[in-house]
Write a protein that holds these residues in place. Structure first.
Motif, mmCIF file in Angstrom:
data_model
loop_
_atom_site.group_PDB
_atom_site.id
_atom_site.type_symbol
_atom_site.label_atom_id
_atom_site.label_comp_id
_atom_site.label_asym_id
_atom_site.label_seq_id
_atom_site.Cartn_x
_atom_site.Cartn_y
_atom_site.Cartn_z
ATOM 1 N N ARG A 223 20.015 69.955 -0.192
ATOM 2 C CA ARG A 223 19.064 69.169 -0.970
ATOM 3 C C ARG A 223 18.683 67.892 -0.220
ATOM 4 O O ARG A 223 19.499 67.297 0.486
ATOM 5 C CB ARG A 223 19.666 68.817 -2.333
ATOM 6 N N ASN A 224 17.476 67.464 -0.402
ATOM 7 C CA ASN A 224 17.005 66.228 0.213
ATOM 8 C C ASN A 224 17.569 65.031 -0.542
ATOM 9 O O ASN A 224 17.758 65.071 -1.761
ATOM 10 C CB ASN A 224 15.481 66.149 0.174
ATOM 11 N N PHE A 225 17.831 63.953 0.173
ATOM 12 C CA PHE A 225 18.202 62.692 -0.458
ATOM 13 C C PHE A 225 17.791 61.547 0.451
ATOM 14 O O PHE A 225 17.414 61.761 1.623
ATOM 15 C CB PHE A 225 19.697 62.631 -0.800
ATOM 16 N N LEU A 226 17.833 60.337 -0.083
ATOM 17 C CA LEU A 226 17.434 59.140 0.661
ATOM 18 C C LEU A 226 18.662 58.376 1.133
ATOM 19 O O LEU A 226 19.666 58.282 0.418
ATOM 20 C CB LEU A 226 16.572 58.223 -0.220
ATOM 21 N N LEU A 227 18.573 57.817 2.325
ATOM 22 C CA LEU A 227 19.657 57.002 2.861
ATOM 23 C C LEU A 227 19.641 55.610 2.247
ATOM 24 O O LEU A 227 18.600 55.107 1.820
ATOM 25 C CB LEU A 227 19.521 56.876 4.375
ATOM 26 N N ARG A 228 20.822 55.003 2.221
ATOM 27 C CA ARG A 228 20.948 53.588 1.839
ATOM 28 C C ARG A 228 21.149 52.755 3.113
ATOM 29 O O ARG A 228 21.480 53.278 4.182
ATOM 30 C CB ARG A 228 22.114 53.399 0.870
ATOM 31 N N TRP A 229 20.976 51.432 2.962
ATOM 32 C CA TRP A 229 20.952 50.569 4.146
ATOM 33 C C TRP A 229 21.716 49.274 3.906
ATOM 34 O O TRP A 229 21.670 48.695 2.814
ATOM 35 C CB TRP A 229 19.501 50.241 4.532
ATOM 36 N N LEU A 230 22.386 48.827 4.957
ATOM 37 C CA LEU A 230 23.053 47.531 4.976
ATOM 38 C C LEU A 230 22.388 46.644 6.020
ATOM 39 O O LEU A 230 22.041 47.106 7.117
ATOM 40 C CB LEU A 230 24.532 47.677 5.336
ATOM 41 N N ALA A 231 22.232 45.377 5.677
ATOM 42 C CA ALA A 231 21.814 44.371 6.657
ATOM 43 C C ALA A 231 23.082 43.692 7.177
ATOM 44 O O ALA A 231 23.815 43.051 6.411
ATOM 45 C CB ALA A 231 20.877 43.361 6.021
ATOM 46 N N VAL A 232 23.342 43.873 8.465
ATOM 47 C CA VAL A 232 24.593 43.409 9.070
ATOM 48 C C VAL A 232 24.294 42.274 10.043
ATOM 49 O O VAL A 232 23.408 42.409 10.901
ATOM 50 C CB VAL A 232 25.278 44.568 9.819
ATOM 51 N N PRO A 233 24.996 41.130 9.922
ATOM 52 C CA PRO A 233 24.790 40.056 10.903
ATOM 53 C C PRO A 233 24.981 40.579 12.329
ATOM 54 O O PRO A 233 25.907 41.357 12.588
ATOM 55 C CB PRO A 233 25.870 39.036 10.541
ATOM 56 N N ARG B 211 16.537 48.912 -1.593
ATOM 57 C CA ARG B 211 15.766 50.148 -1.638
ATOM 58 C C ARG B 211 16.354 51.209 -0.720
ATOM 59 O O ARG B 211 16.720 50.922 0.428
ATOM 60 C CB ARG B 211 14.318 49.904 -1.205
ATOM 61 N N ALA B 212 16.436 52.429 -1.236
ATOM 62 C CA ALA B 212 16.778 53.572 -0.392
ATOM 63 C C ALA B 212 15.551 53.973 0.421
ATOM 64 O O ALA B 212 14.413 53.786 -0.011
ATOM 65 C CB ALA B 212 17.237 54.735 -1.264
ATOM 66 N N TYR B 213 15.797 54.525 1.595
ATOM 67 C CA TYR B 213 14.671 54.891 2.459
ATOM 68 C C TYR B 213 15.124 55.931 3.469
ATOM 69 O O TYR B 213 16.257 55.917 3.931
ATOM 70 C CB TYR B 213 14.125 53.667 3.196
ATOM 71 N N LEU B 214 14.245 56.801 3.847
ATOM 72 C CA LEU B 214 14.381 57.827 4.868
ATOM 73 C C LEU B 214 14.971 59.096 4.252
ATOM 74 O O LEU B 214 16.163 59.186 3.978
ATOM 75 C CB LEU B 214 15.252 57.350 6.047
ATOM 76 N N ALA B 215 14.096 60.062 4.051
ATOM 77 C CA ALA B 215 14.506 61.326 3.454
ATOM 78 C C ALA B 215 15.233 62.186 4.487
ATOM 79 O O ALA B 215 14.767 62.362 5.619
ATOM 80 C CB ALA B 215 13.284 62.075 2.925
ATOM 81 N N VAL B 216 16.380 62.707 4.087
ATOM 82 C CA VAL B 216 17.214 63.516 4.973
ATOM 83 C C VAL B 216 17.716 64.737 4.212
ATOM 84 O O VAL B 216 17.613 64.814 2.977
ATOM 85 C CB VAL B 216 18.412 62.707 5.515
ATOM 86 N N ALA B 217 18.286 65.677 4.953
ATOM 87 C CA ALA B 217 18.959 66.834 4.357
ATOM 88 C C ALA B 217 20.218 67.102 5.160
ATOM 89 O O ALA B 217 20.245 66.873 6.382
ATOM 90 C CB ALA B 217 18.046 68.058 4.352
ATOM 91 N N PRO B 218 21.265 67.599 4.513
ATOM 92 C CA PRO B 218 22.519 67.855 5.236
ATOM 93 C C PRO B 218 22.415 69.051 6.161
ATOM 94 O O PRO B 218 21.720 70.031 5.874
ATOM 95 C CB PRO B 218 23.521 68.123 4.113
ATOM 96 N N THR B 219 23.093 68.974 7.290
ATOM 97 C CA THR B 219 23.210 70.089 8.220
ATOM 98 C C THR B 219 24.579 70.732 8.047
ATOM 99 O O THR B 219 25.364 70.343 7.183
ATOM 100 C CB THR B 219 23.026 69.617 9.665
ATOM 101 N N LEU B 220 24.879 71.692 8.887
ATOM 102 C CA LEU B 220 26.127 72.430 8.768
ATOM 103 C C LEU B 220 27.350 71.526 8.810
ATOM 104 O O LEU B 220 28.368 71.807 8.161
ATOM 105 C CB LEU B 220 26.194 73.486 9.887
ATOM 106 N N SER B 221 27.289 70.428 9.551
ATOM 107 C CA SER B 221 28.464 69.572 9.710
ATOM 108 C C SER B 221 28.650 68.562 8.583
ATOM 109 O O SER B 221 29.520 67.704 8.671
ATOM 110 C CB SER B 221 28.400 68.835 11.046
#
Length: 621
Positions: free
Chosen positions: A222-232, A297-307
């Motif tokens: 299934r497709n889902f969106l990634l979450r993001w951290l702003a890191v110094p 905000r979540a961003y960048l649609a992805v899908a899981p691969t075999l791993s």
């Protein structure tokens, strides 16, 4: 983990009996796999210290229904005060004995208990152990329950998806999907439904409940969106990209809901949404990373691969992104983090392999590699980092990519992926496909081992067969090469220009001081996982005895070794270990990854603990 059952009952009337039957079938399936593995790995010396008894010679204390059975039993008398009786049948592949079915028997104080449940069998194996060691067997019993539940959920989805695929594609195969990345994802998904050949509870993704498996497992894709951290930037450590940048669709700070000015002081790091929701706050608090900011905000649609922890960027599918996941697969100790060293080491080994391929005519043009020199980590934390993997899209444009892990998987049409690929690219000639695959695989890995002192952990997920209608018809693509073994002194002495690629490897386990670890990795990965497992099944499909295919594999090894010897390579160790010795090295995955501590095994890596108990199926009669 019971939510899926409640939902099934709510949606489908009169399913209680069907669910109960499925539960029993899955539990029995896992139990059979576990018994085979306990025998294969000689857990607690259940084979090496046992007595072999024919059914007719069982003691009188056992009931007549067992003494009248035909067959063979192992009597294991060193587990506490009783005896464990295991019905077995002879085997020539990977082990001398396999389980002959259920029940096993526990005989104590003239009482006989029939053992059908894997938890009861493991309880017998735990008898007489110190509490800490016995606890590992109990924990493995829980893992078996998870494996059975996850198998049920996955098999239900497999049936649904296969029916949907047949309806939508009207008899077409996965090889006829419109582009290379769609075909790769399709075969990744098929491979996810196929069990690991040797780890018995590979179905279990420990840490996922059924909802998480559905949302993030490759079986569902299934497709889902990634979450993001702003890191110094003071805490962020990017890899040395050598001009290889981030994908064009990598988000800006504004895209994820943060002020654009933060780009001057921070870097964006992707986080898997499972980690984001489950453990991220704890990780940040425990590490004292209070300056790290969650992007809204979540961003960048992805899908899981075999791993599982590697996802494909759906709008730029030549890019795959490997992220830490707080789950365990292939053993309780195999938590799917990303060590900061792997970002650096994987790139070093990839460039080493590229240089070798360029100078070797026998593999030039037939070995493809992903680029993995882009990534980063946060303050050396294994749970906060990522690796970007870039596929050579222009080269692959007209190709079909199939992981070795998927070749024996069932297709919606009911045959295997290997048969489907042979139909598309070999005119249905499965034997010729197998010959080509075995020749290229052996040629590549024997060359790396004997000429360059390198063995790759190119397991069934990391080795991808690349099919084309143009020459060369078959190639291999390798990825994720950060766990190799390199005889560094040999490489440096003979190929100093190549050794410079890996002179600064960070994971000290990669460098070895003698050739034996290379032989062990070649045997357990290339030979057993990537070739012999296929030969066992191909023999059945082709209506041939497995020994016939092993004879061909032996001849192919002899031919490649002869070529290398003619070029001056020392082949003596390889010939002895592969073709002459009675026993082959074997990975003891269950012992090292679940049942024992490193202090007991002495293994620096739980995925590289070896015994030498497998019958040598290549040895000439």
């Amino acid at each position: 983990m019971g939510n899926w059952r409640m939902k099934a009952i709510a949606l489908e009337p009169n399913t209680n009996n069907r669910i109960a039957r499925a539960d029993a079938e899955n539990a029995k399936y896992i139990c059979h796999r576990v018994v085979d593995t306990l025998l294969r790995e000689d857990v607690r010396e259940c084979v090496s210290r046992s007595e072999t008894r024919l059914s007719g010679s069982l003691p009188a204390g056992l009931s007549s229904k067992y003494t009248t059975l035909t067959g063979t039993w192992l009597k294991v008398a060193h587990f506490g005060d009783g005896c464990l009786w295991i019905p077995v049948t002879e085997s020539a592949f990977m082990q001398d004995w396999r389980g002959a079915g259920l029940p096993l028997l526990w005989h104590e104080d003239k009482q006989v208990k029939e053992l059908y449940a894997v938890e009861d069998i493991l309880a017998c194996f735990a008898r007489g152990l110190p509490p800490a060691s016995a606890l590992a067997f109990h924990a493995f019993g829980v893992e078996c329950q998870v494996a059975a539940e996850h198998r049920h959920v996955s098999e239900t989805e497999c049936q649904r998806w296969f029916a949907e695929f047949r309806t939508l594609h009207d008899g077409a195969s996965g090889a006829q999907l419109p582009n290379w990345h769609a075909r790769l994802l399709h075969y990744d998904r098929l491979g996810a439904f196929l069990d690991h050949p040797f780890y018995p509870t590979a179905r279990a993704k420990l840490g996922f409940d059924a909802d998480a498996l559905t949302a993030y497992g490759p079986e569902f894709q299934r497709n889902f969106l990634l979450r993001w951290l702003a890191v110094p930037r003071t805490l962020y450590h990017p890899s040395n990209n050598d001009g290889f940048g981030l994908p064009p669709l990598w988000p800006s700070f504004e895209t994820v809901g943060l002020p654009a000015a933060m780009a001057d002081t921070h870097a964006l790091v992707p986080v898997h949404p499972f980690v984001w929701a489950q453990q991220l706050d704890d990780f940040l608090n425990e590490a004292g990373l209070r300056e790290v900011v969650r992007a809204p905000r979540a961003y960048l649609a992805v899908a899981p691969t075999l791993s599982v922890r590697t996802v494909v960027l759906l709008d730029a599918p030549e890019w795959h992104l490997k992220l830490p996941l707080t789950i365990r697969t292939l053993g309780a100790k195999n938590i799917r983090t990303i060590k900061p060293s792997t970002i650096h080491d994987g790139h070093c080994i990839q460039t080493l392999l590229a240089d070798i391929a360029a100078r070797e005519p026998s593999i030039a043009g037939r070995l493809l590699l992903t680029r993995e020199d882009c990534g980063g980590h946060v303050d050396n934390r294994m749970f906060l980092g990522y690796i970007l993997r870039h596929y050579p899209a222009d080269t692959l444009r007209e190709s079909t990519l199939i992981p070795v892990a998927a070749l024996l998987a069932q297709t919606p049409a009911g045959n295997t992926v290997a048969e489907e690929a042979a139909a598309q690219f070999y005119g249905g000639d499965l034997e010729t496909f197998l010959n080509d695959y075995v020749d290229l695989t052996l040629r590549l890995h024997l060359l790396l081992w004997l000429r360059y002192g390198i063995a790759l952990e190119s397991n069934q997920q990391n080795s991808v067969v690349v099919f084309s209608r143009e020459a060369p018809r078959l190639r291999l693509l390798l990825k994720d090469n950060d766990s190799a073994r390199i005889h560094f002194d040999y490489l440096a002495q003979r190929w100093p220009d190549l050794a410079s690629h890996v002179a600064e490897l960070q994971d000290q386990r990669i460098a070895v001081t003698d050739p034996l670890p290379l032989a062990q990795m070649f045997t357990t990965i290339t030979l057993q996982l990537n070739i012999a497992v296929l030969a066992e099944r191909f023999a059945n499909i082709l209506g041939l005895p497995a020994t016939a295919l092993y004879s061909r594999i032996r001849l192919r090894i002899e031919a490649v070794l002869a070529e290398l010897a003619a070029d001056g390579e020392d082949i003596a160790l390889a010939r002895r270990l592969l073709l002459e010795d009675d026993r082959l090295y074997i990975k003891y995955l269950l012992i090292a990854a679940t049942l024992a501590e490193k202090s007991e095994t002495g293994a620096s890596d739980v995925n590289k603990f070896y015994g030498r108990s497998a019958p040598n199926f290549l040895r000439a009669p």
